[in-house]
Design a protein around this motif. Structure first.
Motif, short mmCIF file in Angstrom:
data_model
loop_
_atom_site.label_atom_id
_atom_site.label_comp_id
_atom_site.label_asym_id
_atom_site.label_seq_id
_atom_site.Cartn_x
_atom_site.Cartn_y
_atom_site.Cartn_z
N ALA A 38 17.03 -41.54 -23.50
CA ALA A 38 16.92 -41.27 -24.65
C ALA A 38 17.69 -42.34 -25.55
O ALA A 38 18.90 -42.56 -25.17
CB ALA A 38 17.30 -39.85 -25.00
N ASN A 91 18.18 -41.94 -28.77
CA ASN A 91 18.77 -41.27 -30.42
C ASN A 91 20.40 -41.50 -30.35
O ASN A 91 21.12 -41.66 -29.27
CB ASN A 91 18.31 -39.83 -30.26
CG ASN A 91 18.90 -39.00 -29.03
OD1 ASN A 91 18.68 -39.46 -27.87
ND2 ASN A 91 19.49 -38.09 -29.19
N LEU A 151 9.63 -36.37 -30.99
CA LEU A 151 9.40 -37.61 -30.29
C LEU A 151 10.97 -38.31 -29.89
O LEU A 151 11.54 -38.36 -31.00
CB LEU A 151 8.61 -38.75 -31.50
CG LEU A 151 7.24 -38.81 -31.28
CD1 LEU A 151 6.58 -39.82 -32.16
CD2 LEU A 151 6.77 -39.25 -29.88
N VAL A 152 11.09 -38.63 -28.92
CA VAL A 152 12.30 -39.18 -28.70
C VAL A 152 12.48 -40.81 -28.47
O VAL A 152 11.38 -41.25 -27.66
CB VAL A 152 13.03 -38.67 -27.18
CG1 VAL A 152 14.31 -39.19 -27.09
CG2 VAL A 152 13.14 -37.07 -27.55
N PRO A 153 13.12 -41.54 -29.08
CA PRO A 153 12.79 -42.85 -29.14
C PRO A 153 13.68 -43.48 -27.78
O PRO A 153 14.43 -42.95 -27.31
CB PRO A 153 13.81 -43.45 -30.41
CG PRO A 153 14.59 -42.39 -30.63
CD PRO A 153 14.04 -40.99 -30.10
N THR A 154 12.96 -44.48 -27.23
CA THR A 154 13.58 -45.21 -25.97
C THR A 154 14.23 -46.64 -26.37
O THR A 154 14.83 -47.20 -25.72
CB THR A 154 12.44 -45.27 -24.93
OG1 THR A 154 11.61 -46.36 -25.51
CG2 THR A 154 11.95 -44.33 -24.39
N GLU A 191 7.87 -49.45 -30.39
CA GLU A 191 8.83 -48.81 -29.46
C GLU A 191 8.35 -47.60 -28.73
O GLU A 191 7.46 -47.12 -29.09
CB GLU A 191 9.79 -48.26 -30.49
CG GLU A 191 10.79 -47.47 -29.45
CD GLU A 191 11.99 -46.91 -30.48
OE1 GLU A 191 11.87 -47.09 -31.77
OE2 GLU A 191 13.03 -46.59 -29.92
N GLN A 226 7.98 -44.26 -27.28
CA GLN A 226 8.48 -43.01 -27.55
C GLN A 226 8.11 -41.75 -26.49
O GLN A 226 7.17 -41.87 -25.91
CB GLN A 226 8.21 -42.53 -28.90
CG GLN A 226 8.76 -43.78 -30.00
CD GLN A 226 8.65 -43.13 -31.19
OE1 GLN A 226 9.32 -42.20 -31.62
NE2 GLN A 226 7.63 -43.38 -31.98
N VAL A 227 9.07 -40.84 -26.20
CA VAL A 227 8.54 -39.92 -25.26
C VAL A 227 8.46 -38.46 -26.08
O VAL A 227 9.38 -38.18 -26.82
CB VAL A 227 9.80 -39.79 -24.34
CG1 VAL A 227 9.34 -38.69 -23.26
CG2 VAL A 227 9.88 -40.76 -23.49
N LEU A 228 7.29 -37.91 -26.12
CA LEU A 228 6.87 -36.70 -26.74
C LEU A 228 7.26 -35.51 -25.85
O LEU A 228 6.60 -35.05 -24.92
CB LEU A 228 5.56 -36.68 -27.18
CG LEU A 228 5.20 -35.40 -27.80
CD1 LEU A 228 5.89 -35.19 -29.30
CD2 LEU A 228 3.62 -35.42 -28.18
N ARG A 239 22.02 -38.86 -26.09
CA ARG A 239 21.84 -40.38 -25.88
C ARG A 239 22.14 -40.72 -24.48
O ARG A 239 23.09 -40.32 -23.73
CB ARG A 239 22.64 -41.16 -26.95
CG ARG A 239 22.66 -42.71 -26.63
CD ARG A 239 23.26 -43.46 -27.48
NE ARG A 239 23.17 -44.99 -27.57
CZ ARG A 239 22.42 -45.64 -28.06
NH1 ARG A 239 21.30 -44.97 -28.69
NH2 ARG A 239 22.13 -46.79 -27.90
#
Ligand SMILES: O=c1ccn([C@H]2C[C@H](O)[C@@H](COP(=O)(O)OP(=O)(O)OP(=O)(O)O)O2)c(=O)[nH]1
Length: 151
Positions: free
Chosen positions: A33, A35, A50-53, A95, A97-99, A112
């Motif tokens: 993650a 964030n 939605l988590v940014p990578t 980017e 992203q992970v849902l 993070r």
């Protein structure tokens, strides 16, 4: 055979590790993650996010990346990838992203650097759709959805 995956780390992920295989025979590389450290994401039961990578992939044509759950998170916390397997197209340059969705009974906090999912790179075949009047028959015909029995 070794393939290269070109990965661009965005500025907000500069200090985070690149995905890597944790064991010699691992199929997937963990995604972490990205964030902000001062903005943990608190996922309430049944919530999704939605988590940014912080990563951009340059996949070779003919390949995809699949974003899949980590079984440990799913087993221990009920946290999984809602659209699993997520599909990252070879021509996508945004980017990754992970849902995530929290199917557990407790809230779950994404911090993070937490390993939240894994990515598998796989070959894909693009086919040419060809319309026919009727498809060839088989012994199974239209049997499915338990037609051979459920036991
Ligand atoms: O788990 C995922 C799934 C998708 N994507 C990115 C990469 C992918 O190439 C793009 C589009 O994904 P998909 O085709 O599944 O989305 P869609 O809902 O069909 O949207 P689009 O119209 O943008 O294709 O979003 C991710 O970062 N993570």
């Amino acid at each position: 055979m070794s393939y290269r995956l070109r990965i661009q780390r965005l500025a907000h992920a500069a200090d985070l590790p690149l995905p890597r295989y944790e064991t010699a025979g691992a199929a997937g590389m963990d995604l972490v993650a990205a964030n902000p450290a001062d903005a943990p994401i608190v996922l309430q039961p049944m919530q999704r996010v939605l988590v940014p990578t912080g990563l951009v992939f340059q996949l070779e044509p003919g390949f995809e990346a699949q974003v899949r759950p980590r079984s440990g998170l799913a087993f221990k916390h009920g946290v999984t990838v809602l659209n699993a397997p997520g599909t990252v197209d070879a021509d996508y340059r945004g980017e990754v992203q992970v849902l995530l969705v929290n199917l557990g009974a407790e809230s779950f906090t994404v911090t993070r650097g937490m390993r939240i999912a894994q990515v598998i790179v796989a070959p894909v075949l693009q086919v040419e759709p060809v319309e026919v009047q009727q498809v060839d028959d088989t012994p199974r015909a239209a049997g499915g959805f338990g037609s051979t029995g459920l036991g």
